[in-house]
Design a protein around this motif. Structure first.
Motif, PDB file in Angstrom:
ATOM      1  N   TYR A 178     -14.594   4.259  22.818  1.00 36.42           N
ATOM      2  CA  TYR A 178     -14.668   5.713  22.927  1.00 36.42           C
ATOM      3  C   TYR A 178     -16.125   6.165  22.918  1.00 36.42           C
ATOM      4  N   ALA A 221      -7.692  14.515  24.870  1.00 39.59           N
ATOM      5  CA  ALA A 221      -7.327  14.401  26.279  1.00 39.59           C
ATOM      6  C   ALA A 221      -8.315  15.153  27.167  1.00 39.59           C
ATOM      7  N   GLU A 240     -11.423  15.113  26.826  1.00 45.37           N
ATOM      8  CA  GLU A 240     -12.660  14.335  26.801  1.00 45.37           C
ATOM      9  C   GLU A 240     -13.849  15.165  26.310  1.00 45.37           C
ATOM     10  N   ALA A 272      -3.548  -0.550  25.567  1.00 43.02           N
ATOM     11  CA  ALA A 272      -3.482   0.600  26.474  1.00 43.02           C
ATOM     12  C   ALA A 272      -4.868   0.992  26.975  1.00 43.02           C
ATOM     13  N   ALA A 273      -5.884   0.835  26.108  1.00 41.73           N
ATOM     14  CA  ALA A 273      -7.249   1.223  26.490  1.00 41.73           C
ATOM     15  C   ALA A 273      -7.831   0.311  27.553  1.00 41.73           C
ATOM     16  N   ASP A 274      -7.205  -0.853  27.792  1.00 40.70           N
ATOM     17  CA  ASP A 274      -7.644  -1.719  28.884  1.00 40.70           C
ATOM     18  C   ASP A 274      -7.234  -1.153  30.244  1.00 40.70           C
ATOM     19  N   ARG A 275      -6.253  -0.235  30.231  1.00 38.74           N
ATOM     20  CA  ARG A 275      -5.765   0.335  31.491  1.00 38.74           C
ATOM     21  C   ARG A 275      -6.154   1.796  31.658  1.00 38.74           C
ATOM     22  N   TRP A 276      -6.226   2.528  30.548  1.00 35.97           N
ATOM     23  CA  TRP A 276      -6.514   3.950  30.618  1.00 35.97           C
ATOM     24  C   TRP A 276      -7.749   4.295  29.798  1.00 35.97           C
ATOM     25  N   GLN A 277      -8.281   5.472  30.006  1.00 36.25           N
ATOM     26  CA  GLN A 277      -9.451   5.928  29.270  1.00 36.25           C
ATOM     27  C   GLN A 277      -9.129   6.021  27.770  1.00 36.25           C
ATOM     28  N   LEU A 300      -7.656   9.320  26.576  1.00 38.36           N
ATOM     29  CA  LEU A 300      -6.242   9.551  26.881  1.00 38.36           C
ATOM     30  C   LEU A 300      -5.334   8.762  25.947  1.00 38.36           C
ATOM     31  N   VAL A 301      -5.748   7.552  25.572  1.00 36.05           N
ATOM     32  CA  VAL A 301      -4.942   6.740  24.660  1.00 36.05           C
ATOM     33  C   VAL A 301      -4.888   7.400  23.278  1.00 36.05           C
TER      34      VAL A 301
END
Length: 409
Positions: free
Chosen positions: A259, A315, A317, A378-383, A386-387
């Motif tokens: 993050y 979300a 950011e 999940a953070a490997d696929r999404w920002q 967002l996670v």
């Protein structure tokens, strides 16, 4: 003109206990002093072991695994060993666990010890923390009654969180100055001092007697009876659910590094993000302790929701400092956890407290572990933002159900 009647005086039983009253109890002072030394030593040892493994292997994965070994054994130790606090005098359990951990950590401090031996010793040390914590919580509920117990539980939580904050900020520097072996020696000494303090300052009490004074439940009997007690009692079941809500907001710690990178921060930003939630919890616990006990119980569900709700705004950011404020606000609301844990302990019959505490503690640790693992994947696929926000949404839904269930139980 008729003068209105004076308002009814506040019920003395609903007056929040003060920390002065808590520290006035001599046995608590000994218990707290022993805790203070142990948690500081533990934080140093966690950092020292991670650095030691990384220096020897150069593997970040093995270093992380070693750090994880300071938590994972509690998953097995909670249900399997916490019942010792109901089968033997609790002071004896605490002193024995501390003495054994002092010896084991001293062995870990021997320079050049093979890594596999260090890992085995570390697992055993962490397994012993389960009966120790169960015995300590059960003993504290005997020493302190009513809201004094909740205040004492809050002080213990503040001590742990403050040690965590100090560890985040200064742990690496202290270990660098002392050396890994010396840091482990200090940890061993903290366990030894804790054992001496508990032996000298806490009165030995007999093993609590259950409904059947002649019954001596087996290990499996104690475990299954504790599980049935928690599951069959609606209030205890929903209190356990409330205790597991941290599994959602713990994701902020697991994702602090990615993050920080996403918002353009460096190592300092990682440390600040790591510290935000624990700092909020310290402030929240101190403030929440001033609320009347009945009001605290009524607010538990709402605060559990509020501990996850701020994460949803990630979300959008926001920048680093807005994120720090949101995570600190989450920690502030997470102060409800002290009341949930203390109410759970007080609602358990004394003869089964150790086992039930171990089960609830395991549920908390498992929920946190699952939360961090799922968030990391999940953070490997999404920002990361967002996670974190998704964890906030799921946490709000879970906390709302747990809070509503407790109020209706």
């Amino acid at each position: 003109m008729v003068r209105p009647p004076d308002p009814a005086p506040t019920d003395p039983a609903d007056r929040p206990a003060t920390y002065r009253e808590v520290f006035a109890v001599a046995e608590f002072r000994w218990l707290w002093t022993a805790l203070l030394g142990s948690v500081i030593g533990d934080q140093l040892a966690r950092v020292a072991l991670a650095i030691l493994v990384f220096d020897r292997t150069g593997s970040a994965g093995l270093s992380a695994l070693t750090y994880a070994l300071t938590f994972l054994p509690d998953i097995a130790g909670g249900p399997l060993l916490s019942g010792l606090a109901d089968r033997y005098p609790r002071r004896r359990v605490m002193v024995s666990c501390d003495a054994a951990r002092a010896v084991l950590v001293a062995l870990m401090a021997i320079p050049g010890a093979p890594l596999w031996i260090l890992c085995v010793l570390l697992v055993v040390v962490q397994l012993l923390s389960a009966p120790f914590q169960a015995a300590r919580s059960a003993m504290l509920a005997t020493v302190m009654t009513g809201d004094k117990f909740k205040a004492a539980t809050g002080l213990s939580a503040v001590t742990n969180q403050t040690a965590q904050l100090v560890g985040f900020v200064t742990g690496g520097s202290l270990v660098a100055a002392l050396g890994t072996s010396q840091a482990l020696v200090l940890n061993a000494a903290s366990f030894a001092i804790s054992a001496v303090l508990l032996q000298l300052g806490v009165r030995e009490r007999p093993v609590p007697i259950g409904a059947d004074p002649m019954a001596k439940p087996s290990w499996w009997g104690s475990l299954s009876a504790g599980a049935r007690l928690v599951w069959n009692d609606r209030k205890l079941r929903y209190l356990t659910a409330l205790v597991c809500v941290p599994g959602f907001y713990i994701t902020v710690e697991g994702l602090a590094a990615p993050y920080a990178a996403a918002v353009g921060g460096g190592p300092l930003a990682v440390g600040v993000l790591f510290a935000a939630n624990p700092a909020g919890q310290v402030v929240g616990i101190l403030l929440f302790s001033r609320v009347a006990p009945t009001r605290r119980l009524a607010l538990m569900g709402r605060l559990a929701i509020a501990s996850c709700a701020p994460l949803i705004f990630c979300a959008f950011e926001p920048g680093l400092w807005t994120t720090v404020a949101l995570w600190a606000l989450s920690g502030l609301s997470a102060s409800y956890l002290v009341t949930a844990q203390a109410t759970f302990v007080q609602d358990i019959p004394d003869a089964q407290r150790g086992q039930a505490i171990g089960l609830a503690r395991t549920a908390l640790i498992v929920s946190q572990g699952i939360g961090v693992l799922v968030a990391g994947a999940a953070a490997d696929r999404w920002q990361p933002a967002l996670v974190v926000a998704a964890a906030g949404v799921c946490g709000v839904a879970f906390a709302a159900g747990a809070g509503r269930g407790y109020q209706r139980a």
